[in-house]
Design an enzyme around this catalytic site. Structure first.
Site, PDB file in Angstrom:
ATOM      1  CD  GLU A  89      -1.743  -2.396   1.439  1.00 29.52           C
ATOM      2  OE1 GLU A  89      -0.618  -2.629   1.929  1.00 29.52           O
ATOM      3  OE2 GLU A  89      -2.584  -3.296   1.200  1.00 29.52           O
ATOM      4  CG  HIS A 109     -10.727  -7.014   6.956  1.00 29.13           C
ATOM      5  ND1 HIS A 109      -9.831  -7.474   7.871  1.00 29.13           N
ATOM      6  CD2 HIS A 109     -10.157  -7.234   5.740  1.00 29.13           C
ATOM      7  CE1 HIS A 109      -8.767  -7.962   7.247  1.00 29.13           C
ATOM      8  NE2 HIS A 109      -8.935  -7.824   5.956  1.00 29.13           N
TER       9      HIS A 109
HETATM   10  C1  LIG Z   1      -2.360  -4.480   4.440  1.00 24.02           C
HETATM   11  C2  LIG Z   1      -3.276  -5.402   3.730  1.00 24.02           C
HETATM   12  N1  LIG Z   1      -3.380  -5.325   2.387  1.00 24.02           N
HETATM   13  C3  LIG Z   1      -4.203  -6.153   1.726  1.00 24.02           C
HETATM   14  C4  LIG Z   1      -4.943  -7.087   2.380  1.00 24.02           C
HETATM   15  C5  LIG Z   1      -5.900  -8.009   1.629  1.00 24.02           C
HETATM   16  N2  LIG Z   1      -5.373  -9.368   1.659  1.00 24.02           N
HETATM   17  C6  LIG Z   1      -5.735 -10.238   2.606  1.00 24.02           C
HETATM   18  S1  LIG Z   1      -4.920 -11.681   2.486  1.00 24.02           S
HETATM   19  C7  LIG Z   1      -4.122 -11.186   1.108  1.00 24.02           C
HETATM   20  C8  LIG Z   1      -3.175 -12.104   0.431  1.00 24.02           C
HETATM   21  C9  LIG Z   1      -2.061 -12.490   1.326  1.00 24.02           C
HETATM   22  O1  LIG Z   1      -1.212 -13.319   0.635  1.00 24.02           O
HETATM   23  P1  LIG Z   1      -0.089 -14.129   1.378  1.00 24.02           P
HETATM   24  O2  LIG Z   1       0.683 -13.197   2.272  1.00 24.02           O
HETATM   25  O3  LIG Z   1       0.678 -14.862   0.375  1.00 24.02           O
HETATM   26  O4  LIG Z   1      -0.886 -15.106   2.335  1.00 24.02           O
HETATM   27  P2  LIG Z   1      -1.869 -16.310   1.911  1.00 24.02           P
HETATM   28  O5  LIG Z   1      -3.216 -15.723   1.730  1.00 24.02           O
HETATM   29  O6  LIG Z   1      -1.354 -16.904   0.673  1.00 24.02           O
HETATM   30  O7  LIG Z   1      -1.834 -17.228   3.061  1.00 24.02           O
HETATM   31  C10 LIG Z   1      -4.469  -9.884   0.777  1.00 24.02           C
HETATM   32  C11 LIG Z   1      -3.956  -9.135  -0.372  1.00 24.02           C
HETATM   33  C12 LIG Z   1      -4.829  -7.115   3.778  1.00 24.02           C
HETATM   34  N3  LIG Z   1      -5.564  -7.957   4.498  1.00 24.02           N
HETATM   35  N4  LIG Z   1      -3.983  -6.288   4.421  1.00 24.02           N
END
Ligand SMILES: Cc1ncc(C[n+]2csc(CCOP(=O)(O)OP(=O)(O)O)c2C)c(N)n1
Ligand SMILES: [Mg+2]
Lengths: 331, 327
Positions: free
Chosen positions: A69, A138
């Site tokens: 972000e 959220h």
């Molecule tokens: C600061 C922030 N940005 C975006 C999100 C939305 N979001 C939630 S989970 C996710 C993906 C996370 O990917 P990863 O770190 O690879 O974990 P995984 O879901 O694969 O376990 C995103 C973009 C968030 N929760 N927090």
């Protein structure tokens, strides 16, 4: 939009989601400097607001970003200052905490610090609101924080027409605008002018329901709750305004309404202390003090983070009953 | 691993039936990372987790009944229903909290390392994070701090190849995220996240390093998630064949069963019995969560502060007041 605003126009029924997408798409067609980026944006982003735009415009115009972000907004400022018009999707507004410097110190101050040397035509989308049991990180409503920042404009539409009209104005604006969407009203329907020249200027409120006894200034989800509450109390004639823009704020429209009704309720999902409610009330005190017949009433979240348990979320998140009680307290 | 798999089968089904509110993110396919890593820890060690926290929580020893009650938003949950799936925490079990703000688990883990160092404690912090989180600035700031101060922390990146619907290549310009360790001047270890013993061994060594004052280690566990990003995800970004292949070839449970059978460490009905035990545990958890009480609505105003601010009640009382306002 008020009946007046819609009177001479051809309209079609759209949802807030579709209206937002229409607005973005029309601006992308009109100006190829408009550049969209966000997480999963190529796939429509959260709640599918930009669905289809990547297919239509390609990678040069619509891009996925990593989960960064600070880079999204900071680079958005840099790109805006150097000639394009970025539309950055932050997804859930709670994530603005991660990039607050880029909003507050970069987007908000660049032009001023540099003596007007550069414009920052950047739009940031941020999705607010409780009601989906999405818990404390959220579900927030953070627009008071952002509207408080010098150099930042902020909008939070409550209808499809305002959503589209303001999206177009935000993208066209030479100033940074944070565009707040409420996640629970994407399916809200309403008339939207079909005329492609239609926009809603930043800083114009609208009367969504005319009345004589009480003015309610209501935003986003609570706009619907306020209209429902207004219909409930059939012995009181309630006027409901959607400010649409938080900053700049249409003080005149609000003060004019209170001069007529003498009573004010402010309904907004922000935490109650130090925020939107206080700003509306203060402007009314400044411009319509002698017209007030009753203490002003605030409807909002009583300064709690949003709890997960449905029973508790219902408790802290205001609804039509809270608005109805507030109306009664002014009578 | 069996418990996590079966627990999440129940979560999947109860969520589909609208019994569990909100959003849930399942970790099925990644069980060996949770179990291997948490199995290498002592009870006193602190773990921080992500939005995908059920596996880490169970592996760290959280009670399944309470955990499921938390997911249901019920009173006997670890956070009395106030947090839900995305905010599971149980400090007594060393679970310093699930963090759905992507990246935020990492500085919190570093913070546990600071406490351990300045109090001379004999425990460490372990921060789980996803491959996607590595694109977040706070992750780098926090690991760099731990490296600079030689803090007792282990960082475990669960690289499941996706962040929401975005692929690795859309987010990173390096193949192995462990390579970033070089930029902090700490060891980076790559481990097969489908191999529970390999994870256990790697994290044990990293923990030992941490406790002997040699500082943090960055572990990258290559793994895969079977379910969508969240329950309800339509998964347009990957093929069913890809998922099937991982399930068929690389399943952490099936593969470990084979290993144990080969070593003759799993005999007769042992596996069947274990599965039956796990079934009984999760069935009991579902019954417990279903029957549990909802938290009192007014409890929503507790725990904002240790020393409550009267402003909260003032706002609430004014809003709930029915009649007119006196002069
Ligand atoms: C600061 C922030 N940005 C975006 C999100 C939305 N979001 C939630 S989970 C996710 C993906 C996370 O990917 P990863 O770190 O690879 O974990 P995984 O879901 O694969 O376990 C995103 C973009 C968030 N929760 N927090
Ligand atoms: Mg991932």
């Amino acid at each position: 939009m008020s009946a007046e605003e819609l009177a001479d126009r051809q309209t079609e029924t759209r949802t807030v989601r579709d209206a937002l997408r229409d607005g973005i798409r029309e601006e992308m067609l009109a100006d190829d400097r408009v550049f969209v980026m966000g997480q999963d944006e190529e796939d429509g982003g959260s709640f599918e607001v930009t669905a289809g735009l990547h297919d239509e415009f390609g990678f040069d115009r619509v891009r996925n970003t990593p989960i960064s972000e600070a880079a999204q907004v900071g680079a958005g400022v840099g790109a805006a200052a150097t000639g394009i018009r970025p539309l950055v999707n932050l997804s859930f507004s709670d994530f603005i905490g991660v990039c607050f410097d880029q909003v507050m110190n970069q987007a908000g101050k660049l032009r001023y610090m540099f003596g007007g040397a550069s414009n920052v035509p950047l739009t940031i989308r941020a999705i607010e609101g409780a009601g989906l049991n999405a818990a404390a990180q959220h579900s927030g409503t953070v627009h008071s924080l952002v509207a408080h920042l010098p150099g930042i404009k902020a909008v939070a539409p409550g209808t499809p027409a305002a959503a589209k009209g303001l999206m177009k104005s935000a993208i066209r604006s030479e100033d940074p605008v944070v565009f707040f969407e409420n996640k629970t009203i994407y399916e809200r329907r309403g008339p939207v002018p079909t005329d492609e020249a239609f926009t809603v200027p930043l800083g114009e409120a609208t009367v969504e329901r005319a009345g004589d006894d009480v003015t309610i200034v209501a935003t986003q989800r609570l706009l619907g709750e306020a209209i429902a509450a207004a219909s409930d109390v059939d012995d009181v004639s309630v006027e409901v305004l959607d400010p649409r823009s938080l900053y700049p704020l249409d003080t005149e429209a609000i003060a004019d309404s209170v001069k007529k009704t003498g009573r004010l309720v402010v309904a907004d999902e922000s935490p109650l202390s130090y925020g939107f409610h206080a700003e509306i009330v203060t402007r009314v005190l400044e411009d319509a003090f002698w017209s007030l017949d009753a203490p002003v009433q605030r409807v909002g979240v009583p300064d709690t983070p949003i709890p997960f348990a449905p029973s508790q979320e219902d408790e802290v998140v205001p609804d039509a009953d809270d608005v109805r009680r507030a109306i009664r307290r002014t009578i | 691993m069996l418990l996590i798999r079966e627990f999440e089968n129940r979560v999947r089904d109860r969520f589909a039936d609208d019994e569990i509110p909100g959003f849930v993110h399942l970790s099925q396919g990644q069980e060996a990372v949770a179990v291997g890593a948490c199995g290498a820890l002592a009870e006193a060690d602190y773990v921080t987790s992500t939005h995908r926290a059920h596996g880490h929580s169970l592996a760290k020893g959280l009670d399944p009944e309470q955990l499921l009650a938390e997911l249901y938003g019920k009173e006997p949950g670890q956070s009395n229903g106030r947090g839900g799936s995305m905010h599971v925490a149980d400090l007594e079990e060393g679970m310093l909290g699930a963090q759905p703000i992507v990246g935020a688990s990492v500085p919190l883990g570093t913070g546990a390392g600071i406490t351990a160092q300045v109090t001379g404690a004999d425990w460490c912090g372990l921060a789980f994070c996803g491959d996607g989180s590595v694109a977040a600035g706070q992750v780098h700031e926090a690991i760099n701090l731990a490296a600079t101060w030689t803090l007792p922390v282990v960082y475990v990146i669960e690289n499941n190849g996706y962040s929401e619907g975005m692929t690795h290549d859309e987010q990173h310009n390096i193949d192995d995220l462990a390579a970033m360790a070089a930029s902090y001047g700490i060891p980076g270890e790559i481990v097969d996240g489908q191999d529970v013993e390999a994870v256990h061994e790697t994290v044990s060594a990293a923990r030992e390093r941490a406790l002997s004052g040699e500082g943090p280690t960055l572990v990258e566990a290559k793994t895969y998630r079977y379910r969508g990003h969240f329950e309800g995800d339509e998964e347009p970004y990957r093929s069913e064949a890809e998922v099937d292949e991982w399930m068929a070839e690389r399943d952490p449970i099936e593969n470990y069963v084979e290993v144990l059978a080969e070593r003759e460490e799993l005999e007769g009905d042992e596996l069947t019995e274990m599965r039956a035990d796990v079934e009984a545990v999760v069935d009991a958890a579902v019954r417990f969560a279903r029957d549990a009480d909802e938290p009192a609505p007014e409890a929503a105003y507790d725990d904002i502060f240790v020393d409550p601010a009267p402003d909260v009640q003032r706002h609430r009382n004014r809003m709930k007041k029915d009649g007119g306002v006196s002069r």
